[in-house]
Design a protein around this motif. Structure first.
Motif, PDB file in Angstrom:
ATOM      1  N   VAL A 185       0.904  -1.237   0.120  1.00 52.95           N
ATOM      2  CA  VAL A 185       0.194  -0.013   0.166  1.00 52.95           C
ATOM      3  C   VAL A 185       0.924   1.227   0.005  1.00 52.95           C
ATOM      4  O   VAL A 185       2.143   1.153   0.123  1.00 52.95           O
ATOM      5  CB  VAL A 185      -0.945  -0.102   1.387  1.00 52.95           C
ATOM      6  CG1 VAL A 185      -1.813  -1.071   0.947  1.00 52.95           C
ATOM      7  CG2 VAL A 185      -0.187  -0.136   2.464  1.00 52.95           C
ATOM      8  N   TRP A 186       0.356   2.321  -0.119  1.00 53.77           N
ATOM      9  CA  TRP A 186       1.250   3.714  -0.269  1.00 53.77           C
ATOM     10  C   TRP A 186       2.200   3.827   0.836  1.00 53.77           C
ATOM     11  O   TRP A 186       2.883   4.387   0.581  1.00 53.77           O
ATOM     12  CB  TRP A 186      -0.141   4.693  -0.226  1.00 53.77           C
ATOM     13  CG  TRP A 186       0.787   6.062  -0.461  1.00 53.77           C
ATOM     14  CD1 TRP A 186       1.319   6.644  -1.591  1.00 53.77           C
ATOM     15  CD2 TRP A 186       1.207   6.930   0.530  1.00 53.77           C
ATOM     16  NE1 TRP A 186       1.865   7.897  -1.493  1.00 53.77           N
ATOM     17  CE2 TRP A 186       2.040   8.138  -0.200  1.00 53.77           C
ATOM     18  CE3 TRP A 186       1.319   7.024   2.034  1.00 53.77           C
ATOM     19  CZ2 TRP A 186       2.357   9.312   0.524  1.00 53.77           C
ATOM     20  CZ3 TRP A 186       1.682   7.948   2.571  1.00 53.77           C
ATOM     21  CH2 TRP A 186       2.370   9.217   2.150  1.00 53.77           C
ATOM     22  N   ARG A 187       1.512   3.561   2.135  1.00 55.10           N
ATOM     23  CA  ARG A 187       2.590   3.561   3.270  1.00 55.10           C
ATOM     24  C   ARG A 187       3.919   2.716   3.361  1.00 55.10           C
ATOM     25  O   ARG A 187       4.743   2.993   3.828  1.00 55.10           O
ATOM     26  CB  ARG A 187       1.563   3.128   4.326  1.00 55.10           C
ATOM     27  CG  ARG A 187       2.432   3.517   5.671  1.00 55.10           C
ATOM     28  CD  ARG A 187       1.257   3.523   7.028  1.00 55.10           C
ATOM     29  NE  ARG A 187       0.663   4.746   7.040  1.00 55.10           N
ATOM     30  CZ  ARG A 187      -0.280   5.188   7.994  1.00 55.10           C
ATOM     31  NH1 ARG A 187      -0.402   4.330   8.742  1.00 55.10           N
ATOM     32  NH2 ARG A 187      -0.823   6.289   7.776  1.00 55.10           N
ATOM     33  N   ASP A 188       3.882   1.585   2.660  1.00 54.44           N
ATOM     34  CA  ASP A 188       4.867   0.609   2.482  1.00 54.44           C
ATOM     35  C   ASP A 188       6.090   1.359   1.865  1.00 54.44           C
ATOM     36  O   ASP A 188       5.778   1.786   0.661  1.00 54.44           O
ATOM     37  CB  ASP A 188       4.291  -0.636   2.001  1.00 54.44           C
ATOM     38  CG  ASP A 188       3.509  -1.239   2.705  1.00 54.44           C
ATOM     39  OD1 ASP A 188       3.589  -1.386   4.062  1.00 54.44           O
ATOM     40  OD2 ASP A 188       2.586  -1.948   2.399  1.00 54.44           O
ATOM     41  N   THR A 189       7.081   1.252   2.341  1.00 57.65           N
ATOM     42  CA  THR A 189       8.318   1.667   1.705  1.00 57.65           C
ATOM     43  C   THR A 189       9.642   0.747   1.592  1.00 57.65           C
ATOM     44  O   THR A 189      10.626   0.939   1.186  1.00 57.65           O
ATOM     45  CB  THR A 189       9.024   2.948   2.353  1.00 57.65           C
ATOM     46  OG1 THR A 189       9.172   2.798   3.734  1.00 57.65           O
ATOM     47  CG2 THR A 189       7.864   4.018   2.183  1.00 57.65           C
ATOM     48  N   LYS A 190       9.065  -0.583   2.623  1.00 62.78           N
ATOM     49  CA  LYS A 190      10.138  -1.589   2.285  1.00 62.78           C
ATOM     50  C   LYS A 190       9.661  -3.017   2.179  1.00 62.78           C
ATOM     51  O   LYS A 190       8.234  -2.911   2.545  1.00 62.78           O
ATOM     52  CB  LYS A 190      10.974  -1.642   3.704  1.00 62.78           C
ATOM     53  CG  LYS A 190      11.821  -0.391   4.115  1.00 62.78           C
ATOM     54  CD  LYS A 190      12.321  -0.410   5.290  1.00 62.78           C
ATOM     55  CE  LYS A 190      13.036   0.532   5.740  1.00 62.78           C
ATOM     56  NZ  LYS A 190      13.639   0.640   6.973  1.00 62.78           N
ATOM     57  N   ALA A 191      10.288  -3.680   1.545  1.00 67.90           N
ATOM     58  CA  ALA A 191       9.769  -5.086   0.987  1.00 67.90           C
ATOM     59  C   ALA A 191      10.821  -6.225   1.185  1.00 67.90           C
ATOM     60  O   ALA A 191      11.760  -5.552   0.889  1.00 67.90           O
ATOM     61  CB  ALA A 191       8.755  -5.092  -0.147  1.00 67.90           C
ATOM     62  N   ALA A 192      10.220  -7.517   1.297  1.00 64.72           N
ATOM     63  CA  ALA A 192      11.572  -8.457   0.935  1.00 64.72           C
ATOM     64  C   ALA A 192      11.004  -9.456   0.137  1.00 64.72           C
ATOM     65  O   ALA A 192       9.660  -9.745   0.302  1.00 64.72           O
ATOM     66  CB  ALA A 192      12.076  -8.896   2.333  1.00 64.72           C
ATOM     67  N   LEU A 193      11.846 -10.086  -0.575  1.00 63.81           N
ATOM     68  CA  LEU A 193      11.428 -11.297  -1.650  1.00 63.81           C
ATOM     69  C   LEU A 193      12.531 -12.205  -1.217  1.00 63.81           C
ATOM     70  O   LEU A 193      13.581 -12.027  -1.399  1.00 63.81           O
ATOM     71  CB  LEU A 193      11.504 -10.812  -3.135  1.00 63.81           C
ATOM     72  CG  LEU A 193      11.009 -12.242  -3.886  1.00 63.81           C
ATOM     73  CD1 LEU A 193       9.324 -12.132  -4.086  1.00 63.81           C
ATOM     74  CD2 LEU A 193      11.596 -11.990  -4.950  1.00 63.81           C
ATOM     75  N   LEU A 194      11.913 -13.368  -0.465  1.00 65.48           N
ATOM     76  CA  LEU A 194      12.796 -14.573   0.018  1.00 65.48           C
ATOM     77  C   LEU A 194      12.657 -15.726  -1.107  1.00 65.48           C
ATOM     78  O   LEU A 194      11.537 -15.975  -1.741  1.00 65.48           O
ATOM     79  CB  LEU A 194      12.304 -15.290   1.093  1.00 65.48           C
ATOM     80  CG  LEU A 194      12.322 -14.110   2.379  1.00 65.48           C
ATOM     81  CD1 LEU A 194      11.733 -14.994   3.637  1.00 65.48           C
ATOM     82  CD2 LEU A 194      13.282 -13.310   2.665  1.00 65.48           C
ATOM     83  N   LEU A 195      13.893 -16.203  -1.523  1.00 64.52           N
ATOM     84  CA  LEU A 195      13.822 -17.177  -2.696  1.00 64.52           C
ATOM     85  C   LEU A 195      14.498 -18.514  -2.121  1.00 64.52           C
ATOM     86  O   LEU A 195      15.673 -18.533  -1.752  1.00 64.52           O
ATOM     87  CB  LEU A 195      14.410 -16.671  -3.958  1.00 64.52           C
ATOM     88  CG  LEU A 195      14.810 -17.581  -5.042  1.00 64.52           C
ATOM     89  CD1 LEU A 195      13.315 -18.129  -5.674  1.00 64.52           C
ATOM     90  CD2 LEU A 195      15.394 -16.955  -6.160  1.00 64.52           C
ATOM     91  N   PHE A 196      13.733 -19.571  -2.202  1.00 61.71           N
ATOM     92  CA  PHE A 196      14.111 -20.647  -1.623  1.00 61.71           C
ATOM     93  C   PHE A 196      14.696 -21.847  -2.970  1.00 61.71           C
ATOM     94  O   PHE A 196      13.748 -21.821  -3.900  1.00 61.71           O
ATOM     95  CB  PHE A 196      13.313 -21.328  -0.719  1.00 61.71           C
ATOM     96  CG  PHE A 196      12.942 -20.750   0.359  1.00 61.71           C
ATOM     97  CD1 PHE A 196      13.693 -20.612   1.682  1.00 61.71           C
ATOM     98  CD2 PHE A 196      11.687 -19.860   0.472  1.00 61.71           C
ATOM     99  CE1 PHE A 196      13.471 -19.807   2.629  1.00 61.71           C
ATOM    100  CE2 PHE A 196      11.373 -19.008   1.631  1.00 61.71           C
ATOM    101  CZ  PHE A 196      12.170 -19.221   2.759  1.00 61.71           C
TER     102      PHE A 196
END
Length: 84
Positions: A9-20
């Motif tokens: 959403v607009w408020r989110d400024t960080k994310a992570a993508l985990l790859l196994f």
């Protein structure tokens, strides 16, 4: 990436993508994945870290092109266990 960015959403400024990774050549898989991030239309630039353990990228938000998302790509190699 589209799916992950769609969850933010607009408020989110960080994310992570985990790859196994279960293949025998994780280095090749990580390189291919990192290259794909750079091809995404929301990709802006590389982030601060780039190592075997983590790669950072900066993307633009779907909702606001001026808002940046800091994405941490974290690959994990999980080799298949062999029967004893």
């Amino acid at each position: 990436m589209d799916q992950l960015l769609g969850y933010l959403v607009w408020r989110d400024t960080k994310a992570a993508l985990l790859l196994f990774i279960r293949t025998e050549n994780p280095t090749e898989v990580i390189a291919k994945a990192a290259a794909k991030f750079g091809e995404h239309p929301n990709f802006k630039r590389l982030g601060r870290y780039a190592s075997d353990e983590r790669h950072d990228f900066i993307f633009r938000s779907n909702e606001d092109p001026h808002r940046e998302i800091k994405l941490a790509f974290m690959p994990f190699h999980l080799p298949r266990s062999t029967p004893a």
